[in-house]
Design a protein around this motif. Structure first.
Motif: not given
Length: 602
Positions: A417-430, A448-449, A561-565
């Motif tokens: 629960p103490s998480i502050d942010f998420a960071l993802h790279n553009a190429g990971g989304v297709r 998200l293959p 994938q599971e997180a987005f689903v």
């Protein structure tokens, strides 16, 4: 009269397991009104039909014919997830390519899948700057010496080259791939990649000494590095490229790109053919006896379905409408006019297909995907465009990637629960997230293959700033040799401004973190907890400063994938809401932005 050497070339690249026609979207103007047009293009059955047609035309015209693939056949859809390259090899064999270059996604999971692919294909895979001389000779994924692979020759320090008869002379095809492969993919530790330009320079010089002047470089470097390659190496007859998903040609009447097909650098034409098997490049070239292109006539072609969906675009021409207060034509009239225009478009080959390949896909591969297609997750209220880099039309970049980061944040917050942010790279989304029904297959196979675990980490603020700048520098080649636009970072719970005109190390500013329901300036000496995919957390693509994390924890039970689903299944209706703008971007290629301008945009 001096002899000329005519060639008909067909080329594809970055097909990413898109065996069936892909959804494409255009913006078309009719009657002073802009319309959004959705249809489908390409796929292997249509490619096969038009490639065979081009091959027959070349034979009738006494031209040599080549079909070349610019790399990245792997990944991208459920077909790869389900069949792990078996379907790719089978269906590519049916297209009968003369050669394919190794792409970064071929080696995403190490050397073993490449070996399985080599064992199945009927054509050579070129990787002329892949050094296998230190490879463990006893390992199961050993590639060295494979008869279908043309790799780096350590004795001559040149690429092993495919040589083909070419009228009364010889044609050489040199395969060159990314030399920063370890930053963007996952080759085995004993596999190394030699500098692309240096390898090409030595190889071309060696071929010239042997009296071979007709030299094609089959490249998986991206269009920017192809330009650098052509400028640095004299005597390349043609570069056939991939990696950057570049659609060359004038497609402004479809609301797409306008850039030269076969642009010339240092007398060398460069061709790219977009992505996802949507388009086929076809070109007739005449070379002189020294390998120089003296005639060049070609373009990229869609292979469009006759069925189209037309709706009013949000980007409408306002001038005439403000005077009439109504469209010049009805929606039905516009639909008919647009259908006729697309059917007759000079860059549309049509939907004719090879029925044998259609049946193979339908009977041997499609059934495994149908169950996932029938699993509805939610209904998306509007389109979300995914663009890797900010642009004039999308100044803050992708509309979708921040939602993916939000889903990662929500999933990780259940664990910490103490998480502050998420960071993802553009190429990971297709691909884009489209309005309407969203299935499990859409997420796992199209958007998200990559089945990557999430990774939690605790990192000092100064290193987080370094990560952001390094990833953007890498994505934009701003003073570094980049790995491609897929490196661009999209956060949630974090926002920043990047000014590409500032000195290296000072381009990122106005960094804020969302804590206790308010935005607070980032403290470079404080520690923050973030989440990324295991891919970026391992330091790939300019994210190496993440390796300075105080600790990292792989969440093996929670994938991207599971997180987005999970997120869209529970909160799909919230995706209609706008997220806080968290990326302010000034390119090093655009006019500098003053500090006051940045502040005013916050």
């Amino acid at each position: 009269m001096a002899q000329t050497y005519p060639l008909r070339l067909a080329h594809i690249n970055d097909t990413h397991s898109n065996f069936e026609p892909s959804r494409v979207q255009f913006t078309v103007n009719q009657g002073r009104q802009n319309y959004r047009v959705v249809t489908h293009s390409g796929g292997y059955a249509r490619l096969a039909f038009h490639i065979e047609k081009a091959r027959a035309q070349a034979k009738a015209a006494n031209q040599e014919f080549l079909l070349l693939h610019g790399g990245d056949s792997f990944q991208g859809t459920l077909y790869f997830r389900e069949f792990q390259g078996r379907a790719n090899a089978h269906l590519l064999n049916l297209l009968k390519p003369d050669a394919m270059v190794l792409g970064n996604h071929e080696i995403d999971a190490g050397n073993l899948p490449v070996k399985a692919f080599l064992n199945r294909i009927d054509f050579p895979l070129l990787a002329g700057n892949m050094d296998l001389s230190h490879e463990d000779p006893l390992k199961s994924g050993r590639l060295s010496g494979h008869p279908m692979l043309l790799d780096y020759n350590t004795q001559t320090a040149t690429a092993n080259t495919l040589l083909k008869p070419f009228f009364n002379t010889t044609l050489a095809i040199v395969g060159i791939t990314l030399d920063q492969m370890k930053l963007i993919a996952r080759p085995d530790p004993d596999t190394h990649f030699i500098h692309a330009i240096d390898t090409t320079k030595r190889t071309v010089a060696q071929l010239k000494k042997q009296g071979i002047h007709h030299i094609i470089v089959l490249s998986h470097l991206g269009v920017d590095q192809d330009r650098e390659l052509a400028a640095a190496v004299d005597g390349i007859s043609l570069i056939v490229g991939g990696h950057s998903h570049t659609l060359q040609g004038d497609f402004t009447d479809l609301g797409l790109s306008n850039m030269p097909y076969g642009e010339q650098v240092n007398h060398t034409p460069i061709v790219h053919a977009g992505k996802y098997a949507e388009t086929l490049g076809l070109v007739d070239i005449e070379f002189d006896s020294k390998g120089k292109a003296i005639s060049f006539n070609g373009s990229n072609h869609f292979m469009l379905s006759a069925d189209i969906t037309v709706s009013e675009s949000s980007a409408n021409a306002q001038t005439d409408r403000s005077l009439t207060n109504k469209p010049a034509i009805t929606r039905q009239q516009a639909s008919r006019a647009i259908a006729s225009m697309l059917e007759a478009h000079p860059n549309n080959l049509g939907e004719q297909e090879n029925t044998e390949i259609t049946q193979i896909i339908k009977t041997q591969y499609r059934p495994a995907l149908d169950a996932l297609e029938n699993n509805t997750l939610t209904y998306i209220p509007r389109d979300f465009v995914h663009t890797r880099l900010p642009s004039k039309d999308y100044p803050h970049g992708s509309e979708l990637a921040p939602w993916v980061s939000r889903s990662m944040y929500k999933a990780a917050r259940k664990i910490d629960p103490s998480i502050d942010f998420a960071l993802h790279n553009a190429g990971g989304v297709r691909q884009d997230l489209n309005k309407g029904r969203l299935s499990l297959a859409d997420v796992l196979g199209r958007i998200l293959p990559f089945e990557l675990p999430l990774t939690l980490y605790k990192i000092k603020g100064q290193y987080l700033v370094e990560v952001i700048e390094s990833a953007i520098n890498t994505a934009t080649n701003n003073g570094v040799t980049g790995t491609g636009s897929g490196s661009f970072p999209y956060p949630y719970g974090l926002k920043f401004a990047y000014d590409g005109h500032q000195p290296k190390g000072k381009r990122v500013n106005h960094v804020e973190v969302y804590q206790n329901k308010q935005w607070r300036p980032l403290n470079t000496q404080a520690h923050y907890i973030g989440v990324s995919s295991s891919y970026t957390a391992s330091g790939k693509e300019g994210y190496d400063a993440l390796l300075h994390a105080q600790w990292q924890k792989n969440l093996q039970s929670q994938t991207l994938q599971e997180a987005f689903v999970d997120y869209v299944s529970h909160y799909g209706e919230k995706i209609n809401q706008a997220l806080t703008i968290n990326v302010q971007y000034t390119s090093h290629r655009s006019p500098p932005m003053t500090d006051s301008a940045i502040t005013n945009k916050q």
